[in-house]
Design a protein around this motif. Structure first.
Motif, short mmCIF file in Angstrom:
data_model
loop_
_atom_site.label_atom_id
_atom_site.label_comp_id
_atom_site.label_asym_id
_atom_site.label_seq_id
_atom_site.Cartn_x
_atom_site.Cartn_y
_atom_site.Cartn_z
N ALA A 1 0.82 -1.21 0.00
CA ALA A 1 0.00 0.00 0.00
C ALA A 1 0.86 1.27 0.00
O ALA A 1 0.50 2.27 -0.61
CB ALA A 1 -0.95 0.00 1.20
N ARG B 1 -3.39 3.96 -0.56
CA ARG B 1 -2.54 3.77 0.63
C ARG B 1 -3.37 3.51 1.88
O ARG B 1 -2.94 2.78 2.76
CB ARG B 1 -1.66 5.00 0.84
CG ARG B 1 -0.58 5.12 -0.17
CD ARG B 1 0.36 6.28 0.16
NE ARG B 1 1.13 6.60 -1.02
CZ ARG B 1 1.05 7.72 -1.69
NH1 ARG B 1 0.27 8.69 -1.27
NH2 ARG B 1 1.77 7.91 -2.77
N LEU C 1 -6.45 0.10 0.90
CA LEU C 1 -6.03 -1.30 0.89
C LEU C 1 -5.96 -1.88 2.31
O LEU C 1 -6.56 -2.93 2.58
CB LEU C 1 -4.72 -1.47 0.14
CG LEU C 1 -4.82 -1.25 -1.38
CD1 LEU C 1 -3.44 -1.21 -2.01
CD2 LEU C 1 -5.68 -2.32 -2.02
#
Length: 193
Positions: A56, A64, A67
Motif C-alpha cells: 500500500a 494507501r 487497501l
C-alpha cells in the motif's frame, strides 16, 4: 549499512523468529489478548499483513489507506462467515497464497488499479479472518475480533512505516523489492508444506 537500515533488518529478523506458537489455541485465555496475539504469532499472518502495508505504501493516492482498511474489514467479514458456520474452501492454502502473491506484488513493484487490488486484498483477508475465527476457542466474538483487527491494523501500519523508512532511491526500491521476494519465497514454502 546505515544504523537505521541495520535496525530494520534486526527487527525483521526478530519478527520472523516468532514462529507459529502463539497462533494456535491453548497458549493463553481466549480473549482480546489472544485475538491480538494471533496475527502476531503466525508467520503466515504476520508476513501477509506486513506485506499489505508495504504494498500500500507504494500505491498512489487513496489506495494507501483503502487497501489496509479494506483488508481489515474483509477479515472481519471472514470471521463473521466462520461465526455463521459458513465454510471457506482451502483456507490455509488461501492464506499461503496471500503471502506469495502479496510478496510478488512488492517484488515486481506492481501498481494494479484499485479496482483490481482492493478485491484481491479483500479476498485474501476473508481467508485470514476465517482462520482467526477458527482459532477463537471460547472467547467472545467481539473481544477476540477487536484484538485481531487491531493487531492487523498495527501490522499494516508497520509495513507502511517500514516502506517509508527506505529512501525513494534505486537502492531503497531494490531493498523493498528484495524484501517482497523474500516474502514470496516464504509463501512458496508455505504452499509446499
Amino acid at each position: 549499512m546505515t544504523i537505521r537500515f541495520r535496525s530494520v533488518l534486526a527487527a525483521s529478523a526478530l519478527a520472523s523468529l516468532s514462529g507459529a506458537a502463539l497462533a494456535h489455541p491453548g497458549h493463553a485465555p481466549a480473549s482480546f489478548a489472544s485475538g491480538f496475539a494471533h496475527p502476531l504469532g503466525g508467520l503466515d499472518h504476520l508476513l501477509a499483513m506486513l506485506a499489505v502495508g508495504l504494498y500500500a505504501a507504494r500505491q498512489p493516492g487513496a489506495a494507501r489507506l483503502l487497501l489496509p482498511t479494506g483488508f481489515v474489514l474483509a477479515m472481519l467479514a471472514g470471521a463473521g462467515l466462520g461465526a455463521l458456520g459458513l465454510a471457506l474452501p482451502a483456507v490455509e492454502a488461501g492464506i499461503s497464497a496471500s503471502v506469495l502473491v502479496l510478496g510478488l506484488l512488492i517484488a515486481f513493484a506492481a501498481r494494479l488499479p484499485l479496482a483490481a487490488s482492493l478485491p484481491l486484498v479483500a479476498a485474501f483477508a476473508l481467508f485470514h479472518g476465517h482462520a482467526h475465527h477458527a482459532e477463537m476457542g471460547d472467547a467472545t466474538l467481539l473481544g477476540y475480533s477487536l484484538g485481531f483487527a487491531l493487531a492487523t491494523a498495527a501490522l499494516h501500519a508497520a509495513g507502511l512505516t517500514l516502506a517509508r523508512a527506505f529512501p525513494d532511491s534505486r537502492g531503497g526500491r531494490l531493498a523493498l523489492r528484495l524484501g517482497g521476494g523474500g516474502i514470496a519465497g516464504v509463501g512458496v514454502a508455505l504452499l509446499g508444506g
